[in-house]
Enzyme design. Structure first.
Site, PDB file in Angstrom:
ATOM      1  N   LEU A 113     -17.675   7.039   7.073  1.00 59.57           N
ATOM      2  CA  LEU A 113     -16.652   8.107   6.314  1.00 59.57           C
ATOM      3  C   LEU A 113     -15.728   8.131   7.622  1.00 59.57           C
ATOM      4  O   LEU A 113     -14.345   8.941   7.396  1.00 59.57           O
ATOM      5  CB  LEU A 113     -17.800  10.215   6.813  1.00 59.57           C
ATOM      6  CG  LEU A 113     -18.853   9.596   5.975  1.00 59.57           C
ATOM      7  CD1 LEU A 113     -19.719  11.110   6.776  1.00 59.57           C
ATOM      8  CD2 LEU A 113     -18.731   9.607   4.382  1.00 59.57           C
ATOM      9  N   GLY A 114     -15.998   8.555   8.595  1.00 61.30           N
ATOM     10  CA  GLY A 114     -14.742   8.363   9.594  1.00 61.30           C
ATOM     11  C   GLY A 114     -15.286   7.839  11.333  1.00 61.30           C
ATOM     12  O   GLY A 114     -16.528   7.652  11.062  1.00 61.30           O
ATOM     13  N   THR A 151     -16.734  15.818   8.813  1.00 58.78           N
ATOM     14  CA  THR A 151     -16.098  14.526   9.048  1.00 58.78           C
ATOM     15  C   THR A 151     -15.576  14.856  10.137  1.00 58.78           C
ATOM     16  O   THR A 151     -15.832  14.309  11.211  1.00 58.78           O
ATOM     17  CB  THR A 151     -16.153  13.595   8.228  1.00 58.78           C
ATOM     18  OG1 THR A 151     -16.824  13.099   7.199  1.00 58.78           O
ATOM     19  CG2 THR A 151     -15.752  12.241   8.832  1.00 58.78           C
ATOM     20  N   HIS A 154     -17.414  16.764  13.712  1.00 58.93           N
ATOM     21  CA  HIS A 154     -17.860  15.684  14.071  1.00 58.93           C
ATOM     22  C   HIS A 154     -17.434  14.719  14.243  1.00 58.93           C
ATOM     23  O   HIS A 154     -17.160  14.123  16.085  1.00 58.93           O
ATOM     24  CB  HIS A 154     -18.326  14.858  12.891  1.00 58.93           C
ATOM     25  CG  HIS A 154     -19.786  13.521  13.216  1.00 58.93           C
ATOM     26  ND1 HIS A 154     -21.454  13.608  13.372  1.00 58.93           N
ATOM     27  CD2 HIS A 154     -19.297  12.633  13.809  1.00 58.93           C
ATOM     28  CE1 HIS A 154     -21.759  12.229  14.372  1.00 58.93           C
ATOM     29  NE2 HIS A 154     -20.140  12.284  14.265  1.00 58.93           N
ATOM     30  N   GLU A 155     -16.378  13.785  14.132  1.00 50.91           N
ATOM     31  CA  GLU A 155     -15.048  12.843  15.033  1.00 50.91           C
ATOM     32  C   GLU A 155     -14.426  13.848  16.265  1.00 50.91           C
ATOM     33  O   GLU A 155     -14.548  13.496  16.692  1.00 50.91           O
ATOM     34  CB  GLU A 155     -14.410  12.163  13.963  1.00 50.91           C
ATOM     35  CG  GLU A 155     -15.421  11.502  12.662  1.00 50.91           C
ATOM     36  CD  GLU A 155     -16.578  10.782  13.612  1.00 50.91           C
ATOM     37  OE1 GLU A 155     -16.295  10.304  14.791  1.00 50.91           O
ATOM     38  OE2 GLU A 155     -17.343  10.344  12.378  1.00 50.91           O
ATOM     39  N   HIS A 164     -24.008  11.923  20.235  1.00 55.47           N
ATOM     40  CA  HIS A 164     -24.819  11.940  18.967  1.00 55.47           C
ATOM     41  C   HIS A 164     -25.831  12.875  19.663  1.00 55.47           C
ATOM     42  O   HIS A 164     -26.199  12.745  20.908  1.00 55.47           O
ATOM     43  CB  HIS A 164     -24.932  11.031  18.111  1.00 55.47           C
ATOM     44  CG  HIS A 164     -24.021  10.149  17.509  1.00 55.47           C
ATOM     45  ND1 HIS A 164     -23.730   8.681  17.559  1.00 55.47           N
ATOM     46  CD2 HIS A 164     -22.899  10.293  16.620  1.00 55.47           C
ATOM     47  CE1 HIS A 164     -22.819   9.034  16.777  1.00 55.47           C
ATOM     48  NE2 HIS A 164     -22.657   9.474  16.014  1.00 55.47           N
ATOM     49  N   TRP A 166     -28.739  12.964  18.624  1.00 53.74           N
ATOM     50  CA  TRP A 166     -30.249  12.131  19.152  1.00 53.74           C
ATOM     51  C   TRP A 166     -29.884  10.939  20.453  1.00 53.74           C
ATOM     52  O   TRP A 166     -30.893  10.212  21.283  1.00 53.74           O
ATOM     53  CB  TRP A 166     -30.904  11.091  17.712  1.00 53.74           C
ATOM     54  CG  TRP A 166     -29.824   9.720  17.726  1.00 53.74           C
ATOM     55  CD1 TRP A 166     -29.669   8.989  17.553  1.00 53.74           C
ATOM     56  CD2 TRP A 166     -28.717  10.828  16.604  1.00 53.74           C
ATOM     57  NE1 TRP A 166     -28.733   8.054  17.326  1.00 53.74           N
ATOM     58  CE2 TRP A 166     -28.271   8.981  16.007  1.00 53.74           C
ATOM     59  CE3 TRP A 166     -28.016  11.124  16.450  1.00 53.74           C
ATOM     60  CZ2 TRP A 166     -27.120   8.840  16.148  1.00 53.74           C
ATOM     61  CZ3 TRP A 166     -26.777  10.904  15.543  1.00 53.74           C
ATOM     62  CH2 TRP A 166     -26.634   9.521  15.265  1.00 53.74           C
ATOM     63  N   ASP A 174     -28.399  13.279  25.543  1.00 49.28           N
ATOM     64  CA  ASP A 174     -26.426  13.239  25.186  1.00 49.28           C
ATOM     65  C   ASP A 174     -26.531  14.386  25.555  1.00 49.28           C
ATOM     66  O   ASP A 174     -25.344  14.866  25.865  1.00 49.28           O
ATOM     67  CB  ASP A 174     -26.946  14.070  23.491  1.00 49.28           C
ATOM     68  CG  ASP A 174     -26.990  15.823  23.840  1.00 49.28           C
ATOM     69  OD1 ASP A 174     -27.904  15.403  24.669  1.00 49.28           O
ATOM     70  OD2 ASP A 174     -27.224  16.476  23.307  1.00 49.28           O
ATOM     71  N   VAL A 176     -26.145  16.299  27.029  1.00 52.29           N
ATOM     72  CA  VAL A 176     -26.276  18.110  27.096  1.00 52.29           C
ATOM     73  C   VAL A 176     -27.417  18.666  26.892  1.00 52.29           C
ATOM     74  O   VAL A 176     -28.360  18.447  26.660  1.00 52.29           O
ATOM     75  CB  VAL A 176     -25.323  18.147  25.583  1.00 52.29           C
ATOM     76  CG1 VAL A 176     -25.452  19.873  25.626  1.00 52.29           C
ATOM     77  CG2 VAL A 176     -23.826  17.552  25.258  1.00 52.29           C
TER      78      VAL A 176
HETATM   79  N1  ARG Z   1     -19.283   8.430  12.182  1.00 50.62           N
HETATM   80  C1  ARG Z   1     -20.102   8.864  10.690  1.00 50.62           C
HETATM   81  C2  ARG Z   1     -20.475   7.690   9.401  1.00 50.62           C
HETATM   82  O1  ARG Z   1     -19.179   7.713   9.368  1.00 50.62           O
HETATM   83  C3  ARG Z   1     -19.358  10.545  10.608  1.00 50.62           C
HETATM   84  C4  ARG Z   1     -20.881  12.049  10.123  1.00 50.62           C
HETATM   85  C5  ARG Z   1     -20.179  13.034   9.907  1.00 50.62           C
HETATM   86  N2  ARG Z   1     -21.262  13.614   9.026  1.00 50.62           N
HETATM   87  C6  ARG Z   1     -21.040  14.233   7.570  1.00 50.62           C
HETATM   88  N3  ARG Z   1     -22.142  15.593   7.385  1.00 50.62           N
HETATM   89  N4  ARG Z   1     -19.717  14.923   7.016  1.00 50.62           N
HETATM   90  O2  ARG Z   1     -21.676   8.539   8.613  1.00 50.62           O
HETATM   91 ZN    ZN Z   2     -20.530   9.815  15.626  1.00 54.48          ZN
HETATM   92 CA    CA Z   3     -29.832  17.629  24.808  1.00 57.64          CA
END
Ligand code: ARG
Ligand code: ZN
Ligand code: CA
Length: 244
Positions: A113-114, A151, A154-155, A164, A166, A174, A176
């Site tokens: 996704l990115g 996406t 997140h990025e 991340h 986890w 992480d 945090v």
């Molecule tokens: N780098 C992650 C991937 O490509 C991005 C995940 C983003 N998740 C989302 N629900 N948009 O899997």
């Molecule tokens: Zn990521």
């Molecule tokens: Ca934590």
């Protein structure tokens, strides 16, 4: 804690087919999503379980579209190897990375996704790459599971130094404090509460933007994450030229 400032955003649209040449409305919708998601203004923030509400965090600054660059390319599918960030490789060169967030929108294929560059990396490749089919939240051609512009949320979290949730390994860290441990990543839309299988036995925060859940099922950052993101921009942090 709230600070003032605006992150100027440069969007590079690299298209091989007309469908990949996403509209201005699509681009605007993505900037809107960022302003909402990073500032507790997303409508679905109300879905945060009450145990996690006190941890909701706002970054305190905004994003503003500074420039859109459109470029047709003969490259049909890009690999996550930063070629799209170089005009000499059929992509488009970064613009002013010390003061601007660069987003490249292109065809990364179906699997990815990115991806993002963390703070402290090479200026020439600084920024975030997003697949055209999950950029923004309008247009109807988006992949339904990834049609809320998250996406990029997140990025950009990674671009602001978030790991991340986890911790990238089983029951990892992480860095945090107010994000619970998670056994591993989550996909789809987990039902609440989901307990981790780590020694801590905490409830996982599967609705955090830094998990791998569907767009409709991620809707918060924590205060600890917001502090970590802010640290990148202030007091000599790696992006401290941004707000000067
Ligand atoms: N780098 C992650 C991937 O490509 C991005 C995940 C983003 N998740 C989302 N629900 N948009 O899997
Ligand atoms: Zn990521
Ligand atoms: Ca934590």
């Amino acid at each position: 804690e709230a600070v003032s400032g605006t992150v100027p955003v440069v969007v590079h649209v690299l298209y091989n087919t007309p469908q990949q040449n996403i509209s201005d409305a699509q681009i605007k919708s993505q900037v809107d999503v960022l302003n909402e998601d990073f500032n507790l203004q997303n409508k679905d923030i109300s879905g945060v379980p009450s145990v996690f509400v006190p941890r909701e965090g706002t970054i305190g600054f905004r994003f503003q579209l500074a420039q859109t660059i459109r470029k047709q390319t003969s490259v049909t599918t890009w690999l996550p190897n930063d070629d799209m960030k170089y005009s000499s490789k059929g992509g488009d060169d970064v613009v002013d990375p010390d003061h601007k967030l660069n987003l490249w929108v292109c065809n990364l294929g179906d699997g990815l996704l990115g991806y993002a560059q963390f703070p402290g990396g090479k200026p020439a490749t600084d920024g975030v790459v997003i697949g055209y089919f999950c950029f923004g939240r309008t247009g109807g051609k988006l992949e339904p599971r990834f049609d809320k512009g998250r996406t990029a949320t997140h990025e950009i979290g990674h671009w602001m130094n978030l790991r991340h949730i986890w911790g990238d390994k089983t029951c990892g860290n992480d860095l945090v404090d107010d994000t619970p441990q998670a056994t591993t990543y989550n996909f789809g839309c987990p039902s609440f509460p989901k307990y981790n299988s780590c020694n801590s036995g905490e409830i996982e925060m599967t609705m955090n933007y830094m998990d791998y859940t569907d767009d409709a099922c991620m809707y918060m950052f924590t205060k600890g994450q917001s502090n970590r993101m802010n640290a990148v921009f202030f007091n000599g942090g790696p992006r401290s030229a941004f707000f000067q």
